[in-house]
Design an enzyme around this catalytic site. Sequence first.
Site, PDB file in Angstrom:
ATOM      1  N   ASP A   1       7.085   3.748   3.395  1.00 58.30           N
ATOM      2  CA  ASP A   1       7.300   4.765   4.428  1.00 58.30           C
ATOM      3  C   ASP A   1       8.756   4.689   4.883  1.00 58.30           C
ATOM      4  OD1 ASP A   1       6.994   6.630   6.439  1.00 58.30           O
ATOM      5  OD2 ASP A   1       5.851   5.321   7.769  1.00 58.30           O
TER       6      ASP A   1
ATOM      7  N   PHE B   1       0.125  10.680   8.259  1.00 55.79           N
ATOM      8  CA  PHE B   1      -0.493   9.370   8.403  1.00 55.79           C
ATOM      9  C   PHE B   1      -1.833   9.353   7.671  1.00 55.79           C
ATOM     10  CE2 PHE B   1      -2.648   5.845  10.523  1.00 55.79           C
ATOM     11  CZ  PHE B   1      -1.643   4.894  10.476  1.00 55.79           C
TER      12      PHE B   1
ATOM     13  N   ASP C   1       0.820  -1.202   0.000  1.00 54.17           N
ATOM     14  CA  ASP C   1       0.000   0.000   0.000  1.00 54.17           C
ATOM     15  C   ASP C   1       0.857   1.256   0.000  1.00 54.17           C
ATOM     16  OD1 ASP C   1       0.912  -0.460   2.588  1.00 54.17           O
ATOM     17  OD2 ASP C   1      -1.057  -0.416   3.534  1.00 54.17           O
TER      18      ASP C   1
ATOM     19  N   ARG D   1     -10.124   0.765   6.775  1.00 58.74           N
ATOM     20  CA  ARG D   1      -9.634   0.159   5.527  1.00 58.74           C
ATOM     21  C   ARG D   1     -10.689   0.219   4.432  1.00 58.74           C
ATOM     22  NH1 ARG D   1      -4.843  -2.571   6.835  1.00 58.74           N
ATOM     23  NH2 ARG D   1      -4.830  -3.742   8.789  1.00 58.74           N
TER      24      ARG D   1
HETATM   25  P1  5GP Z   1       7.447   0.959   6.287  1.00 57.14           P
HETATM   26  O1  5GP Z   1       7.934  -0.422   6.684  1.00 57.14           O
HETATM   27  O2  5GP Z   1       7.905   1.393   4.920  1.00 57.14           O
HETATM   28  O3  5GP Z   1       7.693   1.982   7.353  1.00 57.14           O
HETATM   29  O4  5GP Z   1       5.885   0.918   6.276  1.00 57.14           O
HETATM   30  C1  5GP Z   1       5.205   0.074   5.492  1.00 57.14           C
HETATM   31  C2  5GP Z   1       3.885  -0.315   6.121  1.00 57.14           C
HETATM   32  O5  5GP Z   1       3.487   0.540   7.196  1.00 57.14           O
HETATM   33  C3  5GP Z   1       2.841  -0.201   5.069  1.00 57.14           C
HETATM   34  O6  5GP Z   1       2.655  -1.433   4.437  1.00 57.14           O
HETATM   35  C4  5GP Z   1       1.635   0.267   5.834  1.00 57.14           C
HETATM   36  O7  5GP Z   1       0.866  -0.863   6.190  1.00 57.14           O
HETATM   37  C5  5GP Z   1       2.156   0.951   7.072  1.00 57.14           C
HETATM   38  N1  5GP Z   1       2.101   2.430   6.915  1.00 57.14           N
HETATM   39  C6  5GP Z   1       3.104   3.276   6.620  1.00 57.14           C
HETATM   40  N2  5GP Z   1       2.673   4.553   6.557  1.00 57.14           N
HETATM   41  C7  5GP Z   1       1.340   4.490   6.802  1.00 57.14           C
HETATM   42  C8  5GP Z   1       0.304   5.491   6.844  1.00 57.14           C
HETATM   43  O8  5GP Z   1       0.473   6.693   6.632  1.00 57.14           O
HETATM   44  N3  5GP Z   1      -0.948   5.034   7.136  1.00 57.14           N
HETATM   45  C9  5GP Z   1      -1.221   3.716   7.360  1.00 57.14           C
HETATM   46  N4  5GP Z   1      -2.474   3.403   7.623  1.00 57.14           N
HETATM   47  N5  5GP Z   1      -0.283   2.759   7.317  1.00 57.14           N
HETATM   48  C10 5GP Z   1       0.994   3.143   7.033  1.00 57.14           C
HETATM   49 MG    MG Z   2      -1.227  -0.637   8.291  1.00 55.55          MG
END
Ligand code: 5GP
Ligand code: MG
Length: 200
Positions: A109, A160, A106, A173
């Site tokens: 980050d 976020f 999705d 969701r």
């Molecule tokens: P990362 O490992 O790159 O920090 O984050 C990846 C996962 O964190 C994504 O698959 C997602 O599920 C969650 N995530 C990251 N940023 C957001 C955000 O702004 N909102 C939500 N709901 N989930 C996020």
């Molecule tokens: Mg999530």
Amino acid sequence: MDERVESILIPRTQIAARIREMGQQITREIGPLVGGPEAGPLVMMPVLTGAMVFAADLIRHIPVQMTIEPVTVSSYPGKATSSQGASIEGGVPADLGGKHVLVVDDILDSGRTLGLLRRVIEAQRPASVRIAVLLAKEKAEGRDEEVVADYAGFEIEDNFVVGYGLDYDGYYRNLPDIGVLRDPGPPSSTPTSPAQGHAS
Ligand code: 5GP
Ligand code: MG
């Protein structure tokens, strides 16, 4: 839209149009590589639970031979709004050697989720690993793990977001648009509780 959602960042029509373009690009670039007796089908790997809505729409714009192998990665347990370090639950399929893999998530980050997955998949010596994300957050200070998405739907600011598969504490969701929360919390009317121990 729920009253806790402060503003809509990306409306559903824009999401749909962009996913169509992404599907067409992926079909052009990966389509010719897969389907033959040697390469086998494209292995689509959606990262549950957040990518399920995106993946469901994206695959219908990629008319090539594919299998779907979802993986579960946890990084935002409960009410966290920043990554707590990623872990893969139940591993990834063991037969990726020689295959073309497209990981679908999705949002990119911190990069920990996709960085970890890429390393675990590459250890099996696949023919290729590519990454498709609907959203990529701009990180002024850089990501914890340097990951570049081969296909990214939208670049967004470091806020976020929820909706279109993305949750806060398991909720939101099912919102059709992507929006920003006014203040973190469950939806204003909550007829049922979300399942325990959800994955990002
Ligand atoms: P990362 O490992 O790159 O920090 O984050 C990846 C996962 O964190 C994504 O698959 C997602 O599920 C969650 N995530 C990251 N940023 C957001 C955000 O702004 N909102 C939500 N709901 N989930 C996020
Ligand atoms: Mg999530």
